[in-house]
Scaffold this motif. Structure first.
Motif, PDB file in Angstrom:
ATOM      1  N   HIS A 277      89.825  -6.429  39.605  1.00  0.00           N
ATOM      2  CA  HIS A 277      90.173  -6.892  40.948  1.00  0.00           C
ATOM      3  C   HIS A 277      91.626  -6.584  41.299  1.00  0.00           C
ATOM      4  O   HIS A 277      92.005  -6.607  42.469  1.00  0.00           O
ATOM      5  N   TYR A 278      92.417  -6.288  40.293  1.00  0.00           N
ATOM      6  CA  TYR A 278      93.839  -6.011  40.506  1.00  0.00           C
ATOM      7  C   TYR A 278      94.188  -4.554  40.226  1.00  0.00           C
ATOM      8  O   TYR A 278      95.361  -4.191  40.157  1.00  0.00           O
ATOM      9  N   GLY A 279      93.135  -3.715  40.061  1.00  0.00           N
ATOM     10  CA  GLY A 279      93.360  -2.292  39.848  1.00  0.00           C
ATOM     11  C   GLY A 279      93.796  -1.935  38.454  1.00  0.00           C
ATOM     12  O   GLY A 279      94.276  -0.818  38.225  1.00  0.00           O
ATOM     13  N   CYS A 280      93.629  -2.845  37.495  1.00  0.00           N
ATOM     14  CA  CYS A 280      94.038  -2.600  36.107  1.00  0.00           C
ATOM     15  C   CYS A 280      95.443  -2.010  36.038  1.00  0.00           C
ATOM     16  O   CYS A 280      95.647  -0.898  35.524  1.00  0.00           O
TER      17      CYS A 280
ATOM     18  N   GLN B 217      99.339  -1.055  35.108  1.00  0.00           N
ATOM     19  CA  GLN B 217     100.024  -0.866  33.836  1.00  0.00           C
ATOM     20  C   GLN B 217     100.943  -2.043  33.519  1.00  0.00           C
ATOM     21  O   GLN B 217     101.073  -2.460  32.365  1.00  0.00           O
ATOM     22  N   PHE B 218     101.593  -2.574  34.566  1.00  0.00           N
ATOM     23  CA  PHE B 218     102.462  -3.744  34.420  1.00  0.00           C
ATOM     24  C   PHE B 218     101.899  -4.892  35.245  1.00  0.00           C
ATOM     25  O   PHE B 218     101.173  -4.674  36.226  1.00  0.00           O
ATOM     26  N   ALA B 219     102.234  -6.077  34.834  1.00  0.00           N
ATOM     27  CA  ALA B 219     101.724  -7.261  35.526  1.00  0.00           C
ATOM     28  C   ALA B 219     102.233  -7.309  36.958  1.00  0.00           C
ATOM     29  O   ALA B 219     103.349  -6.872  37.259  1.00  0.00           O
ATOM     30  N   THR B 220     101.425  -7.837  37.848  1.00  0.00           N
ATOM     31  CA  THR B 220     101.806  -8.009  39.241  1.00  0.00           C
ATOM     32  C   THR B 220     101.916  -9.508  39.549  1.00  0.00           C
ATOM     33  O   THR B 220     101.435 -10.357  38.781  1.00  0.00           O
ATOM     34  N   ARG B 221     102.517  -9.809  40.682  1.00  0.00           N
ATOM     35  CA  ARG B 221     102.682 -11.204  41.068  1.00  0.00           C
ATOM     36  C   ARG B 221     101.318 -11.882  41.264  1.00  0.00           C
ATOM     37  O   ARG B 221     101.125 -13.045  40.889  1.00  0.00           O
ATOM     38  N   GLU B 222     100.378 -11.157  41.852  1.00  0.00           N
ATOM     39  CA  GLU B 222      99.056 -11.723  42.088  1.00  0.00           C
ATOM     40  C   GLU B 222      98.329 -12.005  40.771  1.00  0.00           C
ATOM     41  O   GLU B 222      97.651 -13.034  40.631  1.00  0.00           O
ATOM     42  N   LEU B 223      98.504 -11.110  39.795  1.00  0.00           N
ATOM     43  CA  LEU B 223      97.864 -11.304  38.499  1.00  0.00           C
ATOM     44  C   LEU B 223      98.447 -12.517  37.782  1.00  0.00           C
ATOM     45  O   LEU B 223      97.705 -13.343  37.217  1.00  0.00           O
TER      46      LEU B 223
END
Length: 624
Positions: free
Chosen positions: A118-121, A123-129
Motif C-alpha cells: 500500500h506504500y509502494g514498498c 526503500q526508506f521509511a515514509t511518514r505515512e508508513l
C-alpha cells in the motif's frame, strides 16, 4: 529476520537464563556482532526479567533480607529490602521458549497489520508508513494512559498486558519498523520525550508516541513546532539521536528496579548496572548523558571495584552534554547536584543547581515541561531550604552562609528560572517560589551579600538574551566576567592609591602650614618639603604596592533576567525588604507585559511577513 536467526546456537545455549552473568554474556555476544541487534528480542528478555522480579513480588517478614540505604528523595532515606537470593541463581529461570513465543507474536502483529504494498514498498521509511506502525501499536493498547507507572517500557509489558508508557510506545514503533526491514528509523531522545528520525539522510522527524495526558493527534507530525517554540521537551533540536546500539543502551537505561515506592530489587539493579558497564566499555554511552547519569547513580549505591568513581561519571555526563548537545540538557546537572547534596557538599550542590538553571534559561516554559518544573520546584522549595536549615543551625566559620560565592550561586539559580519564564505563555514563579527565596536570602548577612559584584544585562526593548545559542552565551558571559573582574581589580587598586596619596598630601599640608616660611611668604616648594611634594605620587604608588594587605576576590555575577536585574538593589541592601522582593519575583516579567515576544527564526519570519514581533494575548490568572 527469522526468529531462529536472532540468536546464534551458542547464544541459545545460554538459556535458561538464571543469573546476571548469563545475561551479561548474552549481551556481550550480541554487541560484538557486525550486524545490528534485534530490539524486540532484547526488550522482551530484559522486560521479562524485570517484571518477574518486581511485579507481584512478595517480601516475607520472617525472611532474612539484605538492607541497603539509598535516597528515595533528596531529603530522606529509604531502605531497600531484598528477598533471600539463592546461591546458584539470581532470579527464576527465563526459558528460550517463552522469549521466542513472545517474539513471534510481536512479529505477527506488525506484519499482519502493515501491508507494504500500500506504500509502494519504499526503500526508506515514509511518514505515512511510520504513522501506520504507530497506529498499530496505539490501537492495541488499553485505553488508559500510564504516565507514572513503572515497568511499562518494554515489549514484554506490551505483549503480556497491552500496556506501554511514552518511551515504550516509541521503542515499539522503532522495533516494528525493524521487523519490516526499515533500518533508517531510529529513536531521538530528549530528557522527557521520544520521537523518531528517518529518511535517506536520517533528518526527517515524526511524533510516534504521547506525552503528558496523551496527545495522539500529534502522531505522524514533525517535531519542528516544538523546537521552534523553544520547549525543553524538544531540547532545542539537540536530542540523543540513536544508532541501533544506542537504542539498546536506552532500553537498558530505562530498566526500573523498584518493587514498591520504598523497595528495590537488588538483582535488577545489579543487572542494569552490569549491562550499562558493558555498553560503556563498547563505547555506546559516549553520547548518552542520561545513561551516564543513571550509571553514576547505581555506582554511588554500589561501587564496582576497579571502576571509575561515580563523581567522575557525573562530570563525564556534563561534559558530553556540553560538547555534543550545546548545553541543552538539564538533568546531568541535577544528577550531579543531587549527588553533592546527599554527600553534604552543599557549596558544590548550589553550583550544580545554578548550572542547571543556566541550561534551562534558553527555553520557554510550557505546560509540557511539567517534569523539569517539578525538579526545579523541589530544589528551590525543599533542598535549598534544607541546606540553609542545616548550615544555619551551627556557627562554623566555614558555613556556606558566610560564603559570598554561595550567595552568587543562589542568585544565578533564580536568574535562570526567571529567564526561563521570560517569553513564555505560562508563568513559572508564584508566591510558593517567593517565600522560600526570601527566607533563604535573609540567612545571608548583608556584608556577605554586598561582597558579590553584580552587573546586569543591558538589553534593548526588542532583545532577549535567549536569542543566542547557549554555547555562545556562555562564552560571552565568561568574557564579560573576566572584563568585570579586571575592571574591579583596577578600581580597587585606584582606590588604594587614592587613599595613600590623600594621606601623604594631608601630611605635606600640615607641615607646610606649620612652617615659618609659609607665614614669611617664601617659596614653599623648597627643601625637603619640595622633595616630598615632588615624590607624592611615587611614594603613594610604592606604599600601595608594598602593602601586606590582600584584597579578597569578590565573586562576579551577571544577571540576565529582567526580574533579578530589578532586584539588584534590594538584594544588596543592608536591610532586606522582603515584601518588595516577593512582589518583584511574582510579577509578570517585562517580556510578558508587552505580549509574548518571538525569538530567533520565529521573529525573522514575523518581520518578513510584516507581522508584529510582539503578539498580544489576553491576560490569564496565574495558578498559585
Amino acid at each position: 529476520m527469522a526468529p531462529d536467526a536472532s540468536l546464534s546456537d551458542d547464544e541459545k545455549k545460554l538459556f535458561p537464563l538464571k543469573t546476571v552473568a548469563n545475561v551479561i554474556t548474552l549481551f556481550e555476544s550480541i554487541l560484538k556482532r557486525t550486524t545490528e541487534p534485534d530490539l524486540a528480542l532484547l526488550s522482551i528478555i530484559v522486560g521479562c526479567i524485570e517484571n518477574t522480579l518486581t511485579c507481584n513480588h512478595h517480601i516475607f517478614g520472617g525472611a532474612k533480607s539484605t538492607v541497603l540505604p539509598t535516597a528515595i528523595d533528596e531529603t530522606s532515606e529509604k531502605l531497600i529490602t531484598i528477598a533471600p537470593i539463592r546461591r546458584e541463581d539470581d532470579f527464576p529461570e527465563i526459558e528460550w521458549s517463552t522469549v521466542e513465543a513472545l517474539y513471534v507474536k510481536f512479529r505477527a502483529v506488525i506484519k499482519s497489520s502493515v501491508d507494504l504494498t500500500h506504500y509502494g514498498c519504499p526503500q526508506f521509511a515514509t511518514r505515512e508508513l511510520i504513522k501506520r506502525v504507530s497506529d498499530v501499536i496505539w490501537n492495541t493498547l488499553t485505553r488508559s494512559y500510564y504516565k507514572d507507572r513503572a515497568h511499562l517500557q518494554s515489549l514484554y509489558s506490551y505483549l503480556t498486558g497491552n500496556k506501554l508508557d511514552c518511551f515504550g510506545v516509541a521503542l515499539a514503533v522503532v522495533a516494528g519498523c525493524q521487523v519490516l526491514g526499515y533500518h533508517d528509523v531510529h529513536l531521538a531522545l530528549s530528557e522527557d520525550h521520544a520521537w523518531v528520525m528517518f529518511g535517506p539522510d536520517g533528518k526527517e522527524t515524526a511524533e510516534v508516541t504521547w506525552h503528558g495526558k496523551g496527545n495522539e493527534d500529534k502522531r505522524g507530525q514533525p517535531v519542528d513546532p516544538g523546537i521552534q517554540a523553544r520547549s525543553w521537551l524538544y531540547v532545542s533540536g539537540n536530542p540523543v539521536i540513536c544508532s541501533r546500539f544506542t537504542e539498546v543502551a536506552s532500553l537498558v537505561s530505562s530498566i526500573n528496579p523498584s518493587i514498591t515506592a520504598t523497595t528495590d530489587s537488588l538483582e535488577v539493579a545489579s543487572l542494569q548496572q552490569s549491562l550499562l558497564w558493558v555498553l560503556y566499555d563498547t563505547g555506546h554511552l559516549t553520547r548518552y548523558p542520561m545513561a551516564l547519569g543513571n550509571l553514576a547513580d547505581l555506582e554511588e549505591l554500589s561501587p564496582t571495584p576497579g571502576r571509575c568513581p561515580c563523581g567522575q561519571l557525573f562530570s563525564q555526563a556534563i561534559e558530553v552534554a556540553r560538547r555534543c548537545y550545546g548545553n541543552s540538557h538539564v538533568y546531568p546537572y541535577t544528577y550531579q547536584g543531587g549527588y553533592f547534596y546527599r554527600n553534604r557538599m552543599y557549596k558544590e550542590a548550589l553550583e550544580s543547581w545554578a548550572n542547571a538553571a543556566d541550561a534551562i534559561r534558553s527555553y520557554n516554559y510550557s505546560r509540557e515541561d511539567e517534569e523539569i518544573y517539578k525538579e526545579f520546584l523541589e530544589i528551590a522549595n525543599e533542598l535549598i531550604p534544607f541546606v540553609m536549615k542545616v548550615e544555619g543551625s551551627g556557627h562554623s566559620a566555614r558555613s556556606i552562609l558566610k560564603d559570598s560565592e554561595c550567595f552568587a550561586h543562589l542568585l544565578r539559580f533564580y536568574d535562570g528560572i526567571c529567564q526561563w519564564e521570560e517569553g513564555s505563555c505560562t508563568p513559572v514563579l508564584h508566591i510558593g517560589w517567593a517565600k522560600p527565596l526570601v527566607n533563604t536570602i535573609s540567612k545571608f548577612d548583608s556584608q556577605v551579600r554586598r561582597h558579590v559584584v553584580i552587573s546586569c544585562s543591558e538589553m534593548t526593548e526588542g532583545d532577549t538574551p535567549s536569542m543566542k545559542p547557549p554555547a555562545k552565551e556562555q562564552e560571552e558571559k565568561e568574557e564579560r566576567l573576566v572584563d568585570s573582574e579586571v575592571c574591579g581589580k583596577a578600581a580597587e587598586q585606584k582606590a588604594r592609591l587614592g587613599s595613600t596619596a590623600l594621606a601623604a598630601l594631608t601630611d605635606l599640608c600640615g607641615r607646610t602650614v606649620l612652617s615659618p616660611a609659609f607665614f614669611l611668604g617664601s617659596d614653599i616648594k623648597t627643601g625637603s618639603d619640595s622633595q616630598a611634594f615632588h615624590t607624592l605620587t611615587i611614594s603613594g604608588t610604592a606604599a600601595s604596592t608594598d602593602s601586606p594587605v590582600k584584597m579578597m576576590n569578590k565573586p562576579k555575577l551577571y544577571l540576565r533576567s529582567h526580574k533579578m536585574a530589578g532586584l539588584k538593589d534590594l538584594l544588596l541592601s543592608e536591610k532586606l525588604n522582603t515584601h518588595a522582593i516577593s512582589l518583584q519575583l511574582t510579577a509578570q516579567s517585562q517580556v510578558q507585559l508587552g505580549g509574548r515576544k518571538l525569538r530567533g527564526e520565529e521573529a525573522k519570519d514575523a518581520k518578513q511577513e510584516g507581522r508584529e514581533v510582539n503578539l498580544s494575548r489576553p491576560k490569564r490568572t496565574r495558578k498559585e
